[in-house]
Design a protein around this motif. Structure first.
Motif, PDB file in Angstrom:
ATOM      1  N   MET A 198      12.274  71.554  56.789  1.00  0.00           N
ATOM      2  CA  MET A 198      11.680  71.946  58.042  1.00  0.00           C
ATOM      3  C   MET A 198      10.316  72.554  57.752  1.00  0.00           C
ATOM      4  O   MET A 198      10.172  73.425  56.913  1.00  0.00           O
ATOM      5  CB  MET A 198      12.596  72.969  58.709  1.00  0.00           C
ATOM      6  N   LYS A 199       9.314  72.107  58.471  1.00  0.00           N
ATOM      7  CA  LYS A 199       7.946  72.555  58.251  1.00  0.00           C
ATOM      8  C   LYS A 199       7.651  73.799  59.083  1.00  0.00           C
ATOM      9  O   LYS A 199       8.108  73.934  60.212  1.00  0.00           O
ATOM     10  CB  LYS A 199       6.975  71.459  58.648  1.00  0.00           C
ATOM     11  N   THR A 200       6.875  74.685  58.515  1.00  0.00           N
ATOM     12  CA  THR A 200       6.505  75.908  59.219  1.00  0.00           C
ATOM     13  C   THR A 200       5.647  75.583  60.430  1.00  0.00           C
ATOM     14  O   THR A 200       5.767  76.232  61.473  1.00  0.00           O
ATOM     15  CB  THR A 200       5.755  76.853  58.272  1.00  0.00           C
ATOM     16  N   ALA A 201       4.802  74.579  60.328  1.00  0.00           N
ATOM     17  CA  ALA A 201       3.944  74.208  61.453  1.00  0.00           C
ATOM     18  C   ALA A 201       4.776  73.775  62.653  1.00  0.00           C
ATOM     19  O   ALA A 201       4.423  74.078  63.805  1.00  0.00           O
ATOM     20  CB  ALA A 201       3.000  73.092  61.037  1.00  0.00           C
ATOM     21  N   ASP A 202       5.878  73.081  62.406  1.00  0.00           N
ATOM     22  CA  ASP A 202       6.767  72.680  63.505  1.00  0.00           C
ATOM     23  C   ASP A 202       7.392  73.902  64.159  1.00  0.00           C
ATOM     24  O   ASP A 202       7.554  73.944  65.382  1.00  0.00           O
ATOM     25  CB  ASP A 202       7.874  71.757  62.991  1.00  0.00           C
ATOM     26  N   GLN A 244      17.458  77.807  67.101  1.00  0.00           N
ATOM     27  CA  GLN A 244      17.376  77.156  65.794  1.00  0.00           C
ATOM     28  C   GLN A 244      18.068  78.015  64.739  1.00  0.00           C
ATOM     29  O   GLN A 244      18.775  77.491  63.877  1.00  0.00           O
ATOM     30  CB  GLN A 244      15.906  76.940  65.422  1.00  0.00           C
ATOM     31  N   LEU A 245      17.885  79.323  64.825  1.00  0.00           N
ATOM     32  CA  LEU A 245      18.509  80.240  63.877  1.00  0.00           C
ATOM     33  C   LEU A 245      20.029  80.178  63.975  1.00  0.00           C
ATOM     34  O   LEU A 245      20.724  80.131  62.956  1.00  0.00           O
ATOM     35  CB  LEU A 245      18.010  81.666  64.121  1.00  0.00           C
ATOM     36  N   VAL A 246      20.543  80.145  65.192  1.00  0.00           N
ATOM     37  CA  VAL A 246      21.994  80.053  65.397  1.00  0.00           C
ATOM     38  C   VAL A 246      22.522  78.750  64.801  1.00  0.00           C
ATOM     39  O   VAL A 246      23.550  78.730  64.112  1.00  0.00           O
ATOM     40  CB  VAL A 246      22.335  80.164  66.898  1.00  0.00           C
ATOM     41  N   ILE A 281      16.377  79.395  57.210  1.00  0.00           N
ATOM     42  CA  ILE A 281      16.752  80.606  57.936  1.00  0.00           C
ATOM     43  C   ILE A 281      15.699  81.689  57.696  1.00  0.00           C
ATOM     44  O   ILE A 281      15.276  82.372  58.630  1.00  0.00           O
ATOM     45  CB  ILE A 281      18.154  81.093  57.512  1.00  0.00           C
ATOM     46  N   ALA A 282      15.259  81.819  56.480  1.00  0.00           N
ATOM     47  CA  ALA A 282      14.237  82.817  56.160  1.00  0.00           C
ATOM     48  C   ALA A 282      12.930  82.514  56.884  1.00  0.00           C
ATOM     49  O   ALA A 282      12.261  83.431  57.385  1.00  0.00           O
ATOM     50  CB  ALA A 282      14.013  82.862  54.649  1.00  0.00           C
ATOM     51  N   ARG A 283      12.565  81.236  56.955  1.00  0.00           N
ATOM     52  CA  ARG A 283      11.338  80.855  57.672  1.00  0.00           C
ATOM     53  C   ARG A 283      11.425  81.245  59.147  1.00  0.00           C
ATOM     54  O   ARG A 283      10.476  81.788  59.707  1.00  0.00           O
ATOM     55  CB  ARG A 283      11.105  79.348  57.567  1.00  0.00           C
ATOM     56  N   VAL A 284      12.545  80.935  59.772  1.00  0.00           N
ATOM     57  CA  VAL A 284      12.710  81.230  61.192  1.00  0.00           C
ATOM     58  C   VAL A 284      12.677  82.737  61.422  1.00  0.00           C
ATOM     59  O   VAL A 284      12.009  83.228  62.342  1.00  0.00           O
ATOM     60  CB  VAL A 284      14.025  80.614  61.736  1.00  0.00           C
TER      61      VAL A 284
END
Length: 67
Positions: free
Chosen positions: A1-5, A17-19, A50-53
């Protein structure tokens, strides 16, 4: 999963998304414990997603508090 998305999503979408990621993480841990896990690298990917979100949610909360 890209951070930009992820940056283009709202806080509610990020929470959803986290759930979803936490459910997937639980299922992967369960599969690993029962010996059914085929893609072992997916555990690491999900953990990092998960960490990114969480990071983006914290950044958004901080930006709202400062504004």
């Amino acid at each position: 999963m890209k951070t930009a998305d992820l940056r283009s999503k709202s806080a509610d979408q990020l929470q959803a998304q986290l759930v979803q990621l936490k459910k997937e993480q639980f299922n992967l841990r369960f599969q690993q414990a029962t010996g059914q896990l085929e893609k072992t690298a997916r555990v690491k990917e999900v953990r990092r997603d998960i960490a990114r979100v969480k990071t983006l949610l914290a950044q958004q909360a901080k930006a709202e508090a400062e504004a």
